[in-house]
Design a protein around this motif. Structure first.
Motif, mmCIF file in Angstrom:
data_model
loop_
_atom_site.group_PDB
_atom_site.id
_atom_site.type_symbol
_atom_site.label_atom_id
_atom_site.label_comp_id
_atom_site.label_asym_id
_atom_site.label_seq_id
_atom_site.Cartn_x
_atom_site.Cartn_y
_atom_site.Cartn_z
ATOM 1 N N GLY A 1 0.792 -1.225 0.000
ATOM 2 C CA GLY A 1 0.000 0.000 0.000
ATOM 3 C C GLY A 1 0.821 1.270 0.000
ATOM 4 N N MET A 2 2.054 1.213 0.494
ATOM 5 C CA MET A 2 2.878 2.425 0.564
ATOM 6 C C MET A 2 3.184 2.977 -0.820
ATOM 7 S SD MET A 2 3.145 2.989 3.745
ATOM 8 C CE MET A 2 4.459 4.210 3.848
ATOM 9 N N GLY A 3 3.252 2.112 -1.812
ATOM 10 C CA GLY A 3 3.518 2.575 -3.162
ATOM 11 C C GLY A 3 2.390 3.411 -3.720
ATOM 12 N N MET A 4 1.181 3.177 -3.253
ATOM 13 C CA MET A 4 0.039 3.962 -3.724
ATOM 14 C C MET A 4 0.145 5.405 -3.238
ATOM 15 S SD MET A 4 -3.029 1.180 -3.360
ATOM 16 C CE MET A 4 -4.136 2.127 -4.407
ATOM 17 N N ILE A 5 0.755 5.580 -2.089
ATOM 18 C CA ILE A 5 0.989 6.936 -1.596
ATOM 19 C C ILE A 5 2.012 7.639 -2.488
ATOM 20 C CG2 ILE A 5 1.833 8.296 0.361
ATOM 21 C CD1 ILE A 5 0.792 6.065 2.195
ATOM 22 N N ALA A 6 3.047 6.910 -2.886
ATOM 23 C CA ALA A 6 4.035 7.474 -3.808
ATOM 24 C C ALA A 6 3.381 7.827 -5.137
ATOM 25 C CB ALA A 6 5.176 6.474 -4.020
ATOM 26 N N LEU A 7 2.448 7.000 -5.584
ATOM 27 C CA LEU A 7 1.735 7.272 -6.834
ATOM 28 C C LEU A 7 0.919 8.554 -6.729
ATOM 29 C CD1 LEU A 7 0.737 6.522 -9.651
ATOM 30 C CD2 LEU A 7 -0.978 5.046 -8.576
ATOM 31 N N LEU A 8 0.272 8.773 -5.591
ATOM 32 C CA LEU A 8 -0.492 10.004 -5.400
ATOM 33 C C LEU A 8 0.422 11.226 -5.463
ATOM 34 C CD1 LEU A 8 -3.219 9.470 -2.655
ATOM 35 C CD2 LEU A 8 -3.501 9.733 -5.113
ATOM 36 N N LEU A 9 1.579 11.133 -4.813
ATOM 37 C CA LEU A 9 2.526 12.249 -4.827
ATOM 38 C C LEU A 9 3.004 12.538 -6.249
ATOM 39 C CD1 LEU A 9 4.662 11.431 -1.653
ATOM 40 C CD2 LEU A 9 2.957 13.248 -1.913
ATOM 41 N N TYR A 10 3.314 11.500 -7.003
ATOM 42 C CA TYR A 10 3.763 11.683 -8.381
ATOM 43 C C TYR A 10 2.650 12.308 -9.225
ATOM 44 C CZ TYR A 10 6.023 10.630 -12.862
ATOM 45 O OH TYR A 10 6.600 10.726 -14.105
ATOM 46 N N SER A 11 1.422 11.808 -9.026
ATOM 47 C CA SER A 11 0.299 12.310 -9.811
ATOM 48 C C SER A 11 0.035 13.786 -9.553
ATOM 49 C CB SER A 11 -0.960 11.494 -9.485
ATOM 50 O OG SER A 11 -0.789 10.142 -9.838
ATOM 51 N N THR A 12 0.172 14.201 -8.286
ATOM 52 C CA THR A 12 -0.123 15.593 -7.947
ATOM 53 C C THR A 12 1.036 16.521 -8.270
ATOM 54 O OG1 THR A 12 0.571 15.154 -5.658
ATOM 55 C CG2 THR A 12 -1.778 14.984 -6.155
ATOM 56 N N GLN A 13 2.259 16.073 -8.009
ATOM 57 C CA GLN A 13 3.412 16.958 -8.175
ATOM 58 C C GLN A 13 3.951 16.988 -9.607
ATOM 59 O OE1 GLN A 13 4.438 18.974 -5.629
ATOM 60 N NE2 GLN A 13 2.652 18.083 -4.587
ATOM 61 N N VAL A 14 3.912 15.855 -10.302
ATOM 62 C CA VAL A 14 4.478 15.784 -11.654
ATOM 63 C C VAL A 14 3.391 15.894 -12.724
ATOM 64 C CG1 VAL A 14 5.824 14.364 -13.258
ATOM 65 C CG2 VAL A 14 6.410 14.387 -10.817
ATOM 66 N N MET A 15 2.304 15.137 -12.536
ATOM 67 C CA MET A 15 1.248 15.128 -13.540
ATOM 68 C C MET A 15 0.175 16.183 -13.278
ATOM 69 S SD MET A 15 0.967 10.973 -13.906
ATOM 70 C CE MET A 15 -0.125 11.031 -15.335
#
Length: 309
Positions: A92-106
Motif C-alpha cells: 500500500g505504501m507505493g500507492m501513496i508514492a503514486l499520489l505524490l507523483y500524480s499531484t506533483q508531476v502530472m
C-alpha cells in the motif's frame, strides 16, 4: 536491536521500495501512454500530432524498465528471514508514492477520499511493520514442500472456479470481483513461491537446494504471468475496475498471511495483524474503489479504472 529486528526492517524497506517502484512505473507508463498513438500514427500515416512526442516515449520506456525489474526485490526476502507476509503488506505504501507523483508531476488533483485512504493505508502499514519487527526471524525452509504445493494447487483451483463462475454469470460487477480476487492471489504467489523455492531442500541464501525447489522457484514467474493474463482478460470482459482493483490488492496482501499461518511453523496471526490488514484494505477501497484512472497490479500491470489518461 537483535538480528531478527534488523532483518524485519530490511524486509519492510524492500517491500516499500518494490511497491514504490511498481507504482511509479505505472504512473510513468500512464504519462507516456500516448506513445502507442504515436506509433500508430506513424505506420498509418494519419499525420496526428501529439504533444510531447519525443519526451513521452522516453518516459514510457523508463516505466517499462522499472516494471520488469521489481521481481529482484522478491529474491532477497527469504534470505533475510522469510516473512513474505510482512513484505507484501508494504504494498500500500507505493500507492501513496503514486499520489505524490500524480499531484506533483502530472498536476492532478487529489480528492479528500483519496487523501483519507492514504492516511488509513499508512496507519495500517505502520501497525503491520511494528508487529513484524517484534516477530522472530522465520525460515521458509521449514515449510513442508508437499503441503505447500497442495495448498497452492487448491488455491489456483479455487481461482479457476471463481473465474468460471464470473464468465458464466457475465455481469461486469461479478467479473470485476472474481477476476480481481484471482489476479491478486496469483500475483501474491510470485514472491511467496520464490521464498519457498529458494529455501527448499536446505538451499540458500538465493538458490534452491533441491530439484523441487527449482521447480517451485520457476513456477513463481508463471504465477506472476498468470496475474497479468487474468487482469487483462478481466478488462477484456468489461470488468468493473472499481471492483477488480481493490479485490486484487486485498488478496495480494491477505493470501501470503493465510498461507504462512497454515504452513509456516512459528508464524502466528495476532490481533494487530487483523487490524493492520483491515485498515490497509479499507484504504485501498477509498483510493481505488472510487478513485483515479490507473493503478498498478503487483505484477506491474497497468489497470484502467475509467477516467483520466
Amino acid at each position: 536491536m537483535n538480528v531478527a529486528m534488523n532483518n524485519a526492517w530490511l524486509i519492510i524497506l524492500l517491500g516499500i521500495a518494490s511497491s514504490t517502484q511498481i507504482h511509479l512505473a505505472k504512473a510513468m507508463e500512464r504519462q507516456g501512454i500516448e506513445t502507442w498513438d504515436l506509433i500508430r500514427a506513424k505506420f498509418q500515416r494519419t499525420g496526428t500530432e501529439i504533444e510531447g512526442k519525443v519526451r513521452k516515449p522516453v518516459i514510457y520506456a523508463v516505466g517499462l524498465a522499472l516494471n520488469h525489474t521489481t521481481f529482484i526485490y522478491h529474491l532477497f526476502v527469504a534470505p533475510l528471514g522469510g516473512n513474505i507476509a510482512l513484505y507484501t503488506s508494504m504494498y500500500g505504501m507505493g500507492m501513496i508514492a503514486l499520489l505524490l507523483y500524480s499531484t506533483q508531476v502530472m498536476k492532478e488533483e487529489i480528492t479528500r477520499l483519496e487523501l483519507a485512504g492514504a492516511v488509513v493505508i499508512f496507519l495500517g502499514t505502520l501497525i503491520i511493520g511494528l508487529e513484524g519487527i517484534s516477530r522472530p526471524a522465520l525460515n521458509m525452509g521449514l515449510m513442508d514442500l508437499g503441503s505447500t504445493v497442495v495448498a497452492v494447487v487448491l488455491l489456483l483451483g479455487l481461482c479457476l472456479v471463481l473465474i468460471l463462475v464470473g464468465l458464466k454469470n457475465g455481469t461486469p460487477n461479478l467479473i470485476g470481483l472474481v477476476f480481481g480476487l484471482s489476479a491478486g492471489a496469483c500475483g501474491s504467489l510470485d514472491p511467496f513461491l520464490k521464498g519457498v523455492g529458494q529455501t527448499a531442500g536446505g538451499g540458500g541464501p538465493f538458490t534452491p537446494g533441491s530439484i523441487g525447489g527449482w521447480v517451485v522457484l520457476g513456477s513463481s514467474f508463471l504465477a506472476g504471468e498468470a496475474a497479468f493474463l487474468i487482469t487483462q482478460w478481466g478488462f477484456y470482459r468489461r470488468a468493473r475496475a472499481n471492483l477488480l482493483v481493490p479485490a486484487l490488492n486485498c488478496t495480494y496482501i491477505a493470501v501470503p498471511v493465510a498461507l504462512q499461518v497454515l504452513l509456516l511453523p512459528g508464524y502466528q496471526f495476532y490481533w494487530s495483524t487483523g487490524l493492520g490488514l483491515a485498515q490497509i484494505m479499507a484504504g485501498f477501497v477509498c483510493m481505488r474503489g472510487f478513485g483515479r484512472g490507473v493503478t498498478a497490479a503487483p505484477d506491474g500491470v497497468a489497470i484502467e479504472s475509467g477516467g483520466n489518461r
